[in-house]
Design an enzyme around this catalytic site. Sequence first.
Site, PDB file in Angstrom:
ATOM      1  N   GLU A  46      -8.301  -2.511   2.528  1.00 59.28           N
ATOM      2  CA  GLU A  46      -6.966  -2.704   1.989  1.00 59.28           C
ATOM      3  C   GLU A  46      -7.022  -3.037   0.503  1.00 59.28           C
ATOM      4  O   GLU A  46      -7.993  -3.632   0.028  1.00 59.28           O
ATOM      5  CB  GLU A  46      -6.211  -3.832   2.711  1.00 59.28           C
ATOM      6  CG  GLU A  46      -5.633  -3.458   4.057  1.00 59.28           C
ATOM      7  CD  GLU A  46      -6.494  -3.931   5.203  1.00 59.28           C
ATOM      8  OE1 GLU A  46      -6.191  -3.582   6.355  1.00 59.28           O
ATOM      9  OE2 GLU A  46      -7.480  -4.640   4.947  1.00 59.28           O
ATOM     10  N   THR A  47      -5.963  -2.629  -0.184  1.00 59.94           N
ATOM     11  CA  THR A  47      -5.716  -3.000  -1.577  1.00 59.94           C
ATOM     12  C   THR A  47      -4.325  -3.614  -1.640  1.00 59.94           C
ATOM     13  O   THR A  47      -3.375  -3.082  -1.057  1.00 59.94           O
ATOM     14  CB  THR A  47      -5.794  -1.782  -2.499  1.00 59.94           C
ATOM     15  OG1 THR A  47      -7.124  -1.243  -2.461  1.00 59.94           O
ATOM     16  CG2 THR A  47      -5.456  -2.148  -3.936  1.00 59.94           C
TER      17      THR A  47
END
Length: 294
Positions: A46-47
């Site tokens: 995830e970002t």
Amino acid sequence: MTRRFATLDVFTTQPLAGNPLAVVLDSGGLDGAAMQAIAREFNLSETVFVFPPDEPRHRARLRIFTPARELPFAGHPTVGTAVLLALRDPSVADARAFGLEEEAGIVPCVVETLPDGSGGRARFKLPALPDSLGPGPEPEVLASLLGLEPGEIGFGRHRPSRHGTGPRFTCVPVASAARLDAARPADAPEAGDGLYLYAPDPEGTGLSFRTRMFAPAMGIAEDPATGAAAAAFAGVLMQFEALGEGTHDVAIAQGQAMGRPSTIALQIDIESGALRSVEIGGAAVLVSEGTLRA
């Protein structure tokens, strides 16, 4: 335009372990397509993109992307971003509480930072309790998918089930930690589900489990630590464990098979036989800081 970013390793106190996370601190002007492209560039589970909060009493508004799509909520991005934002705010004491606005709702967080600024610990309560989504596929189907025998699917009262916290998970009990490590999934059983495998932890005490999570539909071959799945696991425990009233602490170890060991603390509160609250906690350590041209 240059934008500040940081990377952290989450659900660990050691760099280069746990689950890596990228956090873009200057997200103004980015639309969904641009954020998705940046998430693909980082190519981590995830970002996170940080925006000013809609309500001034909250700390920030977050948008969370896997390499393939946006998520309404995720656990390791919440823990890592909460620690990073606390480290970036030296005007308050080492322990602090604030709300983070996510697509799934307001997530209340409590954070403690280390004096040297290298990281800290955060815990948060789920904005909504996990949903029970029915039984999982038959053991024969899962065994074929995982390269296991049908008799290795399930232990005690545990059977395959589906639970969600926004992200949905097919939760698969595996008879032992050794067979858990041996599993080799070909694909997720349903396009929208993560595949969350769990087994009793032979080295743990009390409610302790080893887990693995695979989500090819989200662009995640295997995840070193999955807070949202750990939160959904509260529903699994309510369904299959004979838990009494009060608070129950659960230790979840993930990422060992990947060489990125992670530790997730799950706490569930039961009142009048019903699940009342779910809390996820863990450590995060700052790994790098830089600027992104995007």
